[in-house]
Design an enzyme around this catalytic site. Structure first.
Site, PDB file in Angstrom:
ATOM      1  N   GLY A 184       0.840  -1.194   0.000  1.00  0.00           N
ATOM      2  CA  GLY A 184       0.000   0.000   0.000  1.00  0.00           C
ATOM      3  C   GLY A 184       0.874   1.242   0.000  1.00  0.00           C
ATOM      4  N   GLY A 187       4.031   0.941   2.347  1.00  0.00           N
ATOM      5  CA  GLY A 187       4.985  -0.020   1.792  1.00  0.00           C
ATOM      6  C   GLY A 187       5.742   0.571   0.612  1.00  0.00           C
ATOM      7  N   GLU A 189       6.042   3.925  -0.236  1.00  0.00           N
ATOM      8  CA  GLU A 189       6.839   5.123   0.076  1.00  0.00           C
ATOM      9  C   GLU A 189       8.088   4.762   0.889  1.00  0.00           C
ATOM     10  OE1 GLU A 189       3.282   8.502   0.001  1.00  0.00           O
ATOM     11  OE2 GLU A 189       4.388   8.228   1.847  1.00  0.00           O
ATOM     12  N   LEU A 321      -6.451  10.302   5.471  1.00  0.00           N
ATOM     13  CA  LEU A 321      -5.580  11.322   4.896  1.00  0.00           C
ATOM     14  C   LEU A 321      -5.616  12.573   5.765  1.00  0.00           C
ATOM     15  CD1 LEU A 321      -6.694  10.984   1.164  1.00  0.00           C
ATOM     16  CD2 LEU A 321      -4.556  10.165   2.173  1.00  0.00           C
ATOM     17  N   HIS A 446       4.203  28.176 -20.043  1.00  0.00           N
ATOM     18  CA  HIS A 446       5.105  27.314 -20.814  1.00  0.00           C
ATOM     19  C   HIS A 446       6.548  27.668 -20.485  1.00  0.00           C
ATOM     20  CE1 HIS A 446       6.699  24.937 -24.105  1.00  0.00           C
ATOM     21  NE2 HIS A 446       7.460  25.982 -24.421  1.00  0.00           N
TER      22      HIS A 446
HETATM   23  P1  FAD Z   1      -3.841  11.637  14.081  1.00  0.00           P
HETATM   24  O1  FAD Z   1      -2.886  12.409  13.253  1.00  0.00           O
HETATM   25  O2  FAD Z   1      -3.601  10.189  14.259  1.00  0.00           O
HETATM   26  O3  FAD Z   1      -3.881  12.355  15.497  1.00  0.00           O
HETATM   27  C1  FAD Z   1      -4.602  11.870  16.569  1.00  0.00           C
HETATM   28  C2  FAD Z   1      -4.014  12.425  17.846  1.00  0.00           C
HETATM   29  O4  FAD Z   1      -4.869  12.082  18.924  1.00  0.00           O
HETATM   30  C3  FAD Z   1      -2.636  11.854  18.198  1.00  0.00           C
HETATM   31  O5  FAD Z   1      -1.750  12.914  18.477  1.00  0.00           O
HETATM   32  C4  FAD Z   1      -2.890  11.006  19.442  1.00  0.00           C
HETATM   33  O6  FAD Z   1      -1.779  11.015  20.341  1.00  0.00           O
HETATM   34  C5  FAD Z   1      -4.081  11.712  20.046  1.00  0.00           C
HETATM   35  N1  FAD Z   1      -4.942  10.874  20.891  1.00  0.00           N
HETATM   36  C6  FAD Z   1      -5.491   9.676  20.574  1.00  0.00           C
HETATM   37  N2  FAD Z   1      -6.310   9.266  21.557  1.00  0.00           N
HETATM   38  C7  FAD Z   1      -6.270  10.218  22.512  1.00  0.00           C
HETATM   39  C8  FAD Z   1      -6.922  10.383  23.749  1.00  0.00           C
HETATM   40  N3  FAD Z   1      -7.807   9.485  24.212  1.00  0.00           N
HETATM   41  N4  FAD Z   1      -6.631  11.476  24.495  1.00  0.00           N
HETATM   42  C9  FAD Z   1      -5.757  12.404  24.038  1.00  0.00           C
HETATM   43  N5  FAD Z   1      -5.126  12.317  22.863  1.00  0.00           N
HETATM   44  C10 FAD Z   1      -5.393  11.240  22.107  1.00  0.00           C
HETATM   45  N6  FAD Z   1      -1.689  11.432   5.020  1.00  0.00           N
HETATM   46  C11 FAD Z   1      -1.624  12.325   4.021  1.00  0.00           C
HETATM   47  O7  FAD Z   1      -2.637  12.982   3.728  1.00  0.00           O
HETATM   48  N7  FAD Z   1      -0.474  12.536   3.314  1.00  0.00           N
HETATM   49  C12 FAD Z   1       0.654  11.844   3.582  1.00  0.00           C
HETATM   50  O8  FAD Z   1       1.675  12.052   2.933  1.00  0.00           O
HETATM   51  C13 FAD Z   1       0.631  10.892   4.623  1.00  0.00           C
HETATM   52  N8  FAD Z   1       1.719  10.192   4.924  1.00  0.00           N
HETATM   53  C14 FAD Z   1       1.680   9.295   5.960  1.00  0.00           C
HETATM   54  C15 FAD Z   1       2.831   8.563   6.235  1.00  0.00           C
HETATM   55  C16 FAD Z   1       2.825   7.645   7.265  1.00  0.00           C
HETATM   56  C17 FAD Z   1       4.079   6.861   7.575  1.00  0.00           C
HETATM   57  C18 FAD Z   1       1.655   7.468   8.055  1.00  0.00           C
HETATM   58  C19 FAD Z   1       1.643   6.506   9.213  1.00  0.00           C
HETATM   59  C20 FAD Z   1       0.508   8.188   7.779  1.00  0.00           C
HETATM   60  C21 FAD Z   1       0.504   9.104   6.713  1.00  0.00           C
HETATM   61  N9  FAD Z   1      -0.636   9.827   6.376  1.00  0.00           N
HETATM   62  C22 FAD Z   1      -0.590  10.722   5.344  1.00  0.00           C
HETATM   63  C23 FAD Z   1      -1.897   9.666   7.102  1.00  0.00           C
HETATM   64  C24 FAD Z   1      -2.091  10.823   8.104  1.00  0.00           C
HETATM   65  O9  FAD Z   1      -1.001  10.852   8.996  1.00  0.00           O
HETATM   66  C25 FAD Z   1      -3.390  10.656   8.873  1.00  0.00           C
HETATM   67  O10 FAD Z   1      -4.464  10.498   7.962  1.00  0.00           O
HETATM   68  C26 FAD Z   1      -3.668  11.880   9.726  1.00  0.00           C
HETATM   69  O11 FAD Z   1      -2.636  12.089  10.651  1.00  0.00           O
HETATM   70  C27 FAD Z   1      -4.991  11.723  10.476  1.00  0.00           C
HETATM   71  O12 FAD Z   1      -5.222  12.845  11.256  1.00  0.00           O
HETATM   72  P2  FAD Z   1      -6.099  12.772  12.582  1.00  0.00           P
HETATM   73  O13 FAD Z   1      -6.075  14.153  13.133  1.00  0.00           O
HETATM   74  O14 FAD Z   1      -7.399  12.158  12.291  1.00  0.00           O
HETATM   75  O15 FAD Z   1      -5.340  11.768  13.557  1.00  0.00           O
HETATM   76  P1  NAD Z   2      -2.855   0.610   2.872  1.00  0.00           P
HETATM   77  O1  NAD Z   2      -4.247   0.292   3.154  1.00  0.00           O
HETATM   78  O2  NAD Z   2      -2.505   1.689   1.921  1.00  0.00           O
HETATM   79  O3  NAD Z   2      -2.101  -0.699   2.328  1.00  0.00           O
HETATM   80  C1  NAD Z   2      -2.063  -1.899   3.055  1.00  0.00           C
HETATM   81  C2  NAD Z   2      -1.717  -3.007   2.082  1.00  0.00           C
HETATM   82  O4  NAD Z   2      -1.474  -4.169   2.840  1.00  0.00           O
HETATM   83  C3  NAD Z   2      -2.860  -3.327   1.110  1.00  0.00           C
HETATM   84  O5  NAD Z   2      -2.365  -3.369  -0.204  1.00  0.00           O
HETATM   85  C4  NAD Z   2      -3.345  -4.688   1.584  1.00  0.00           C
HETATM   86  O6  NAD Z   2      -3.840  -5.487   0.542  1.00  0.00           O
HETATM   87  C5  NAD Z   2      -2.064  -5.274   2.183  1.00  0.00           C
HETATM   88  N1  NAD Z   2      -2.299  -6.308   3.187  1.00  0.00           N
HETATM   89  C6  NAD Z   2      -3.219  -6.301   4.169  1.00  0.00           C
HETATM   90  N2  NAD Z   2      -3.122  -7.434   4.890  1.00  0.00           N
HETATM   91  C7  NAD Z   2      -2.118  -8.168   4.345  1.00  0.00           C
HETATM   92  C8  NAD Z   2      -1.524  -9.430   4.644  1.00  0.00           C
HETATM   93  N3  NAD Z   2      -1.961 -10.171   5.641  1.00  0.00           N
HETATM   94  N4  NAD Z   2      -0.498  -9.860   3.876  1.00  0.00           N
HETATM   95  C9  NAD Z   2      -0.049  -9.104   2.846  1.00  0.00           C
HETATM   96  N5  NAD Z   2      -0.574  -7.900   2.518  1.00  0.00           N
HETATM   97  C10 NAD Z   2      -1.588  -7.446   3.256  1.00  0.00           C
HETATM   98  O7  NAD Z   2      -2.185   0.848   4.308  1.00  0.00           O
HETATM   99  P2  NAD Z   2      -0.776   1.434   4.725  1.00  0.00           P
HETATM  100  O8  NAD Z   2       0.165   1.445   3.592  1.00  0.00           O
HETATM  101  O9  NAD Z   2      -0.415   0.740   5.969  1.00  0.00           O
HETATM  102  O10 NAD Z   2      -1.153   2.930   5.070  1.00  0.00           O
HETATM  103  C11 NAD Z   2      -2.102   3.216   6.119  1.00  0.00           C
HETATM  104  C12 NAD Z   2      -2.853   4.464   5.838  1.00  0.00           C
HETATM  105  O11 NAD Z   2      -2.009   5.583   5.971  1.00  0.00           O
HETATM  106  C13 NAD Z   2      -3.438   4.475   4.453  1.00  0.00           C
HETATM  107  O12 NAD Z   2      -4.818   4.296   4.570  1.00  0.00           O
HETATM  108  C14 NAD Z   2      -3.142   5.816   3.913  1.00  0.00           C
HETATM  109  O13 NAD Z   2      -4.320   6.522   3.695  1.00  0.00           O
HETATM  110  C15 NAD Z   2      -2.327   6.525   4.980  1.00  0.00           C
HETATM  111  N6  NAD Z   2      -1.096   6.997   4.339  1.00  0.00           N
HETATM  112  C16 NAD Z   2      -1.214   7.929   3.362  1.00  0.00           C
HETATM  113  C17 NAD Z   2      -0.085   8.357   2.697  1.00  0.00           C
HETATM  114  C18 NAD Z   2      -0.233   9.368   1.610  1.00  0.00           C
HETATM  115  O14 NAD Z   2      -1.273   9.997   1.531  1.00  0.00           O
HETATM  116  N7  NAD Z   2       0.761   9.553   0.760  1.00  0.00           N
HETATM  117  C19 NAD Z   2       1.158   7.838   3.001  1.00  0.00           C
HETATM  118  C20 NAD Z   2       1.239   6.866   3.988  1.00  0.00           C
HETATM  119  C21 NAD Z   2       0.091   6.459   4.655  1.00  0.00           C
END
Ligand code: FAD
Ligand code: NAD
Length: 467
Positions: A184, A187, A189, A321, A446
């Site tokens: 996904g 994986g 990135e 996201l 352009h």
């Molecule tokens: P979160 O960012 O998860 O924030 C929730 C917060 O709530 C956390 O700080 C947590 O500590 C706090 N919290 C939880 N429960 C409690 C509680 N009970 N009391 C107090 N605090 C609490 N999205 C993109 O759009 N673009 C990207 O490039 C992108 N890259 C990513 C790369 C990675 C490696 C990962 C893991 C995610 C990525 N995402 C990306 C997804 C993005 O990070 C999330 O969609 C986004 O952070 C969600 O925002 P949120 O505010 O809903 O939650």
């Molecule tokens: P994802 O849902 O993008 O991908 C997970 C992948 O794991 C899928 O292709 C699925 O088929 C596979 N999978 C699930 N179970 C499996 C198994 N048992 N064996 C093998 N493959 C299996 O999830 P992610 O890459 O973990 O990212 C999590 C979330 O974070 C995403 O939903 C994404 O929206 C967000 N995120 C967004 C960005 C971005 O916007 N650029 C970057 C990183 C993460």
């Protein structure tokens, strides 16, 4: 001690929560934001979007220097990787940005209440932190507790050899062989980051092909390009277990023929999706409806079934996201204030920051066919664009789908250089209900990559110029 009263208490300071808190303050609300971690910014700023993009950028530069500069006539001597500096740079960016949110909170007089927030019912939130327990009273409560990495049965995370994206953002050395479960977004990135820095990368994916939810032509090209970059894929692989043996991790999976296979690496990244975070929140206790995965159910205005409690971001349905969480936070708070904020889910861009980048907004051809919506498609390759040639980045194309009768743009799909930036124009076009002709008649500078979008729009009417 009396219970402090707020117009809005936000639980969680990720992009959904902190943006909602600021919008509330802008609307004159007295706001507190409960966050259990010391740093504000949630997953996105601390262990998600920002650190991953910092490493993607740095690793791309390393690869440029080692593989591509010579073609530009730039000779460099021996190129060496200084991983501690690369990781340190990433950490510095995270610190600057999370500190920036603390500054914004002070500016907007938003109180950061440190601790774990729990819903108590009756408009009250309990906060446990620093060994004490407090209570806050609020007219409105916004749950923005986000998500955490999902795990797999049979895979025990040890926070070292077997970890999630959080560990993969800080490996102390380049893995010799990184095994990734899940092809996904994470994986691809983070697999790209470590492959560029020299790791052999094997990605085990359960599905039969790459990115099945994206436009089929985009997935097809990605499937061709990524293996050339050193990413090795095993599709149809059902992982059943992993075991650390010294400095190695042995991963067992059932292949598409049903035979058991093993792959050995020195690190395992589990990237199989994320799950909503409701631990310690007391959501069910106060009557919030959760589905079987723990996702909080809301109506079109982000109201849970309980009066005064709203929820947004990764903890509710929809794509996980940051920008989706932000927009929902704004819409929810505006609704609380009697305004009419809303989110157009047809206009949310989705980007994968690989090389080339992949970006999409709106419907895919497959979705339009399934829904029986008649459409015309226009596409244009980067290889025919002057700027892409100058940059030596010619892989990919932009494809625009427009309604056959009305010409209204229904979907835009891009794979190519800076697709992440190019998709913004498409999102605005969809938001404004633009036609393909509107885009095609708009003047694009352009030579820019954006001309590929214009040419694809011209292509909808069968009149591209430069092809
Ligand atoms: P979160 O960012 O998860 O924030 C929730 C917060 O709530 C956390 O700080 C947590 O500590 C706090 N919290 C939880 N429960 C409690 C509680 N009970 N009391 C107090 N605090 C609490 N999205 C993109 O759009 N673009 C990207 O490039 C992108 N890259 C990513 C790369 C990675 C490696 C990962 C893991 C995610 C990525 N995402 C990306 C997804 C993005 O990070 C999330 O969609 C986004 O952070 C969600 O925002 P949120 O505010 O809903 O939650
Ligand atoms: P994802 O849902 O993008 O991908 C997970 C992948 O794991 C899928 O292709 C699925 O088929 C596979 N999978 C699930 N179970 C499996 C198994 N048992 N064996 C093998 N493959 C299996 O999830 P992610 O890459 O973990 O990212 C999590 C979330 O974070 C995403 O939903 C994404 O929206 C967000 N995120 C967004 C960005 C971005 O916007 N650029 C970057 C990183 C993460």
């Amino acid at each position: 001690m009396s219970t402090p009263e707020y117009d809005l208490v936000v639980i969680g300071a990720g992009p959904g929560g902190y943006v909602a808190a600021i919008r509330g303050a802008q609307l004159g609300m007295k706001v507190a934001c409960v966050e259990k971690d010391a740093a504000l910014g949630g997953t996105c700023l601390n262990v998600g979007c920002i650190p991953s993009k910092a490493l993607l950028d740095s690793s791309e530069r390393f690869e440029e220097a080692t593989k591509h500069l010579a073609a530009h006539g730039v000779k460099v001597g021996d190129v060496a990787l200084d991983l501690p500096t690369m990781l340190g740079r990433k950490d510095k960016i995270v610190k600057q940005l999370t500190g920036g949110i603390a500054h914004l909170f002070r500016k907007h007089k938003i109180e950061h209440v440190r601790g774990l927030g729990t819903l108590l019912g009756g408009g009250r939130v309990g906060v446990t932190g620093d060994g004490e327990r407090r209570e806050l009273a609020a007219k409105h409560i916004l749950v923005a507790t986000g998500s955490t990495p999902a795990t797999l049965p049979g895979i025990g995370l040890d926070g070292d050899r077997i970890g999630t994206s959080t560990e993969a953002l800080a490996y102390p050395e380049v893995p010799k062989h990184l095994v990734v479960i899940g092809a996904g977004v994470i994986g691809l990135e983070l697999g790209s980051v470590w492959a560029r820095l020299g790791a052999a990368v094997t990605i085990l994916e359960y599905m039969p092909s790459l990115l099945p939810m994206m436009d089929a032509e985009v997935s097809k090209l990605a499937s061709k390009l990524f293996p050339r970059q050193g990413l090795k894929f095993q599709f149809g692989a059902k992982v059943v277990g992993a075991e650390v043996r010294g400095e190695e991790v042995v991963v067992r999976y059932e292949d598409k023929g049903g035979a058991m296979q093993e792959v050995t690496g020195d690190r395992l990244l589990v990237a199989v999706g994320r799950k909503p975070n409701t631990e310690g929140l007391g959501a069910a206790d106060v009557g919030l409806t959760l589905d079987r995965r723990g996702v909080i159910q809301v109506d079109a205005h982000y109201r849970t079934g309980v009066a005064g409690i709203y929820a947004i971001g990764d903890v509710i349905p929809g794509p996980m996201l940051a920008h989706k969480a932000e927009e929902e936070g704004i819409a929810a708070v505006e609704h609380m204030a009697g305004l009419s904020g809303h989110v157009n889910y047809d206009a949310i861009p989705n980007v994968i920051y690989t090389h080339p980048e992949i970006a999409a907004v709106g419907k895919t051809e497959e979705e339009l066919k399934k829904a029986g919506i008649p459409y015309r498609a226009g596409s244009f390759p980067f290889v025919a664009n002057g700027r892409a040639k100058a940059m030596a980045q010619t892989d990919g194309f932009v494809k625009i789908l427009a309604h056959e009768q009305t010409d209204r743009i229904l979907g835009v799909h891009a794979i190519g250089p800076r697709a992440s930036d190019l998709i913004a124009e498409a999102a605005v076009a969809i938001e404004f209900s633009a036609s393909a002709e509107d885009l095609a008649r708009s003047v694009h500078a352009h030579p820019t990559l954006s001309e590929v979008v214009k040419e694809a729009a011209l292509g909808v009417a069968g009149r591209t110029i430069h092809l």
